[in-house]
Design a protein around this motif. Structure first.
Motif, short mmCIF file in Angstrom:
data_model
loop_
_atom_site.label_atom_id
_atom_site.label_comp_id
_atom_site.label_asym_id
_atom_site.label_seq_id
_atom_site.Cartn_x
_atom_site.Cartn_y
_atom_site.Cartn_z
N HIS A 1 -1.80 6.44 9.72
CA HIS A 1 -2.70 5.07 9.51
C HIS A 1 -1.93 4.07 10.16
CE1 HIS A 1 -4.58 2.75 6.11
NE2 HIS A 1 -4.76 2.20 7.19
N THR B 1 -6.71 0.29 10.65
CA THR B 1 -7.15 -0.81 9.75
C THR B 1 -6.96 -2.22 10.67
OG1 THR B 1 -6.23 0.08 7.58
CG2 THR B 1 -6.67 -2.26 7.63
N VAL C 1 -10.96 7.33 1.47
CA VAL C 1 -10.86 7.17 2.80
C VAL C 1 -9.91 8.55 3.38
CG1 VAL C 1 -10.43 6.29 5.04
CG2 VAL C 1 -11.50 4.93 3.27
N TYR C 2 -8.88 8.93 2.86
CA TYR C 2 -8.24 9.85 3.27
C TYR C 2 -8.94 11.16 2.80
CZ TYR C 2 -4.28 6.50 3.89
OH TYR C 2 -3.45 5.57 4.18
N ARG D 1 -9.30 2.89 -3.37
CA ARG D 1 -10.31 3.02 -2.21
C ARG D 1 -9.91 3.67 -0.93
NH1 ARG D 1 -12.68 -2.99 -2.99
NH2 ARG D 1 -13.81 -2.61 -1.31
N THR D 2 -8.50 3.35 -0.59
CA THR D 2 -7.81 4.07 0.42
C THR D 2 -7.82 5.53 0.45
OG1 THR D 2 -6.86 1.95 0.77
CG2 THR D 2 -5.73 3.89 2.09
N GLU D 3 -7.56 5.90 -1.07
CA GLU D 3 -7.61 7.55 -0.89
C GLU D 3 -8.78 8.00 -0.71
OE1 GLU D 3 -5.69 7.65 -4.88
OE2 GLU D 3 -3.93 8.70 -4.28
N ILE E 1 -12.27 -2.54 2.87
CA ILE E 1 -11.09 -2.63 1.72
C ILE E 1 -10.37 -3.91 1.86
CG2 ILE E 1 -9.37 -1.20 0.75
CD1 ILE E 1 -10.45 1.22 1.88
N HIS F 1 -2.26 0.26 11.98
CA HIS F 1 -2.50 -1.22 11.47
C HIS F 1 -2.19 -2.45 12.70
CE1 HIS F 1 -2.48 -0.29 6.75
NE2 HIS F 1 -1.38 0.80 7.63
N THR G 1 -5.67 0.81 -3.50
CA THR G 1 -5.15 2.28 -3.25
C THR G 1 -6.09 3.37 -3.50
OG1 THR G 1 -2.94 1.33 -3.82
CG2 THR G 1 -3.26 3.80 -3.61
N ILE H 1 -10.94 0.96 8.78
CA ILE H 1 -11.05 0.04 7.78
C ILE H 1 -10.89 -1.37 8.19
CG2 ILE H 1 -9.72 -0.52 5.47
CD1 ILE H 1 -8.82 2.26 5.31
N LEU I 1 0.92 -1.22 -0.17
CA LEU I 1 0.05 -0.20 0.09
C LEU I 1 0.87 1.38 -0.01
CD1 LEU I 1 -2.88 1.37 0.09
CD2 LEU I 1 -2.64 1.04 2.65
#
Length: 492
Positions: free
Chosen positions: A94, A120, A432-433, A428-430, A174, A96, A426, A150, A24
Motif C-alpha cells: 500500500h 492512496t 478494498v483489500y 472501508r480500506t479492508e 476514502i 502513499h 479502516t 484510493i 490506519l
C-alpha cells in the motif's frame, strides 16, 4: 492479511500523510492484520524501529534527494525493497503520496513479485507547469499496473482520473479521519482577558498559502486584542519572521516552529479561530482537527476542502488576501456576538426578580454601570473591526449585524466524530483489500501492457531491467531460503 505501507513521508516528519499512515496502521493492527512501514532514514533514525502496539518500521539507508523524497532510480533500491517484502511475507503493498519516489518504486517491485498493490493519492495536481506534467506522467505509468487506487476526496478522485487516466471503477474515495478522543476541546486554555487567538498550523511552504498569511497578518496591527499562533516549519518561516518584524508585532505573532503531532492539540485549544490559506488541498487534516477542538475554521475554497466540513463548521473564502481577511472578520464578529450574548444572559439572569417578591441580587445602579462598561468595551472593539455594526432594540439588547452563531465546542467535537472516525475508514480500506485479493494475479505480459497505457515506450526497457534484476536476485538468494522475520507477539 499482511500489509506493507510505503512512503517517503513518515515520522519523525510531521504532516497529514504521516498521520494517516500511522493511524490506519494502528487500526489495522487492532483488527488482527500484520502491518509494517517502509520509508527512508531520517538523520539518526535508521534500521528497524518499533512504535506503538508493535508497529514495525523499516528506515532504509537511502539518502534524501529533494523535499524528503529519495532519488527515483528504479534499480538501486530493488534489493532492499525485495528483501523486506519477502522476509515479512507481504501480500499487499500500500503506497502513499504521488510525491513519494519510494512509493512508486515499491508499486513496480511489488507488482513484479506477484503482490497486490494499492495506491492512496493525498494531493491535487495541475496540468500546466513542468513539475505537474512530469509527475502526472509518472503517476499514469504506475497506476496502470496498480490493483486499486484510493483518493481522499471526490475532487481528488476526479483529478486523479483525469491526469492519470485511471478507470473510475478502479478508484475509491476514502477520506482521512481524526482521533476525536484526543483532539477534544478545552475552553479553559483560552485567554480570558479579552484576547482572541488565531491559530495557523501547517507546513510553511508555498502551496500552503503562507504568502497569503504573511499579507494578512499586518492588517490586524490596529487590533491589539488579536494574536496569532503559528505552528509549523518550512522554507517560508523566514518570510513570516520578516513580516512580523516590519509590522512591529513581535508580541502578538508567536512562531512556535515544528512540534510533534501529539502536541498540536496543546496549541489548538488555546485558539478561538483556525485559519487555513492553502492554495491546493485534496483533504485538509488540519481543519478537521481544529474543528474537533471547537475552533471556528476559516479556510480557502480550494480542492476538496468544501466537501470536508459542513457549512456551520467552516467559513469558506477565496484564495485571495481580501477574501481571507473578510472571513476572519466574520469569525471575529461571531465571536464578539457570542461573548456579548453570554454576558447579557448572565446579567439578566442574576438581576431579574425571582417570583416577583424576592430580593434582586444586584442593585439597579450596579446593573446600569455594568451595562455601561460593557457597551464601552463593545464600542471600542467594534471600531477596530471593519463592518461590525451594533444596533439597539426595544429590549435594550445589542445584536450583531452577523446573526450566525457559534456552535458549542463540545458539539463541534461530536459532529466531527460522527463524520470521520478511524473505525469507519479502516473498514472501508479492508473492503478494498478483500476485493483485490480475489483478483487473479497479473502476468509479466499484463504488467508490461499496462505500462504501455502511458504511451512511453522506453519505460518497457526500465521495467524489463527491474524484472531481470529480480530474477538475478532470486537466483543468488532464493526467497524460499530467506530467513523470515520474527512475528511480534499479539495481545488477546
Amino acid at each position: 492479511m499482511r500489509i506493507c505501507m510505503v512512503s517517503d513521508f513518515f515520522y519523525p516528519s510531521i504532516g497529514g500523510v504521516e498521520e494517516h499512515i500511522f493511524n490506519l496502521a494502528q487500526m489495522l493492527l487492532k483488527r488482527g492484520h500484520k502491518v509494517i512501514i517502509l520509508t527512508h532514514c531520517y538523520n539518526d533514525c535508521k534500521g528497524v524501529r518499533y512504535l506503538t502496539n508493535g508497529l514495525k518500521v523499516y528506515y532504509l539507508p537511502i539518502k534524501v534527494f529533494y523535499n524528503q523524497s529519495v532519488l527515483p532510480t528504479m534499480i538501486c533500491n530493488v534489493p532492499l525493497i525485495r528483501s523486506v517484502l519477502l522476509r515479512e511475507q507481504i501480500e499487499i503493498v500500500h503506497a502513499h503520496s504521488a510525491f513519494s519516489s519510494l512509493a512508486h518504486e515499491s508499486i513496480l517491485i511489488g507488482s513484479l513479485l506477484g503482490l497486490k498493490t494499492v495506491f492512496t493519492d493525498h494531493s491535487l495536481f495541475g496540468f500546466a507547469d513542468l513539475s505537474a506534467v512530469f509527475t502526472n506522467k509518472m503517476l499514469e505509468l504506475d497506476l496502470g499496473a496498480v490493483s486499486h487506487c484510493i483518493c481522499v476526496s471526490h475532487v481528488g478522485k476526479e483529478n486523479t482520473v483525469l491526469r492519470a487516466r485511471v478507470p473510475k471503477e478502479k478508484v475509491s474515495v476514502i477520506p482521512n479521519a481524526v482521533d476525536t478522543a484526543f483532539f477534544i476541546p478545552d475552553p479553559s486554555q483560552r485567554p480570558n482577558d479579552g484576547l482572541i487567538n488565531i491559530v495557523l498550523a501547517s507546513r510553511l511552504v508555498y502551496r500552503k498559502g503562507i504568502d497569503l498569511s504573511a499579507s494578512i497578518i499586518p492588517r490586524f496591527k490596529q487590533m491589539p486584542h488579536v494574536r496569532f499562533i503559528i505552528v509549523g516549519d518550512g522554507p517560508k518561516r523566514g518570510l513570516l519572521e520578516e513580516i512580523r518584524e516590519k509590522a512591529n508585532m513581535q508580541d502578538r505573532v508567536e512562531i512556535v516552529g515544528a512540534v510533534e503531532h501529539a502536541r498540536v492539540r496543546d496549541y489548538l485549544v488555546k485558539g478561538h479561530i483556525f485559519v487555513n490559506t492553502s492554495l491546493t488541498e485534496a483533504y485538509c487534516m488540519a481543519i478537521v482537527e481544529a474543528a474537533a477542538c471547537g475552533l471556528q475554521v476559516v479556510s480557502t475554497r480550494v480542492g476538496g476542502i468544501p466537501e470536508v466540513l459542513p457549512e456551520d463548521l467552516i467559513i469558506l473564502t477565496e484564495p485571495e488576501v481580501d477574501s481571507i481577511y473578510e472571513g476572519l472578520l466574520k469569525a471575529l464578529r461571531r465571536l464578539n456576538n457570542c461573548k456579548y450574548k453570554r454576558f447579557t444572559n448572565e446579567v439578566n439572569r442574576t438581576s431579574a426578580p425571582n417570583g416577583g417578591g424576592d430580593e434582586v441580587r444586584f442593585p439597579k445602579t450596579k446593573h446600569k454601570s455594568s451595562r455601561k462598561r460593557l457597551n464601552q468595551r463593545l464600542s471600542k472593539r467594534s471600531n477596530a473591526i471593519n463592518n461590525f455594526t451594533v444596533t439597539k432594540n426595544t429590549r435594550n439588547e445589542f445584536i450583531s449585524s452577523d446573526s450566525e452563531s457559534i456552535l458549542c465546542p463540545y458539539k463541534c467535537n461530536e459532529r466531527v466524530a460522527s463524520l470521520y472516525n478511524w473505525e469507519n475508514i479502516t473498514e472501508r480500506t479492508e473492503k478494498v483489500y478483500n476485493h483485490i485479493m480475489l483478483e487473479p494475479p497479473s502476468s509479466l505480459g499484463g504488467i508490461l501492457y499496462s505500462y504501455l497505457h502511458g504511451d512511453v515506450w522506453p519505460i518497457l526497457l526500465a521495467i524489463s531491467m527491474v524484472h531481470l534484476f529480480l530474477r538475478f536476485l532470486e537466483y543468488i538468494r532464493p526467497g524460499r531460503f530467506m530467513e523470515k522475520a520474527r512475528e511480534w507477539p499479539r495481545r488477546d
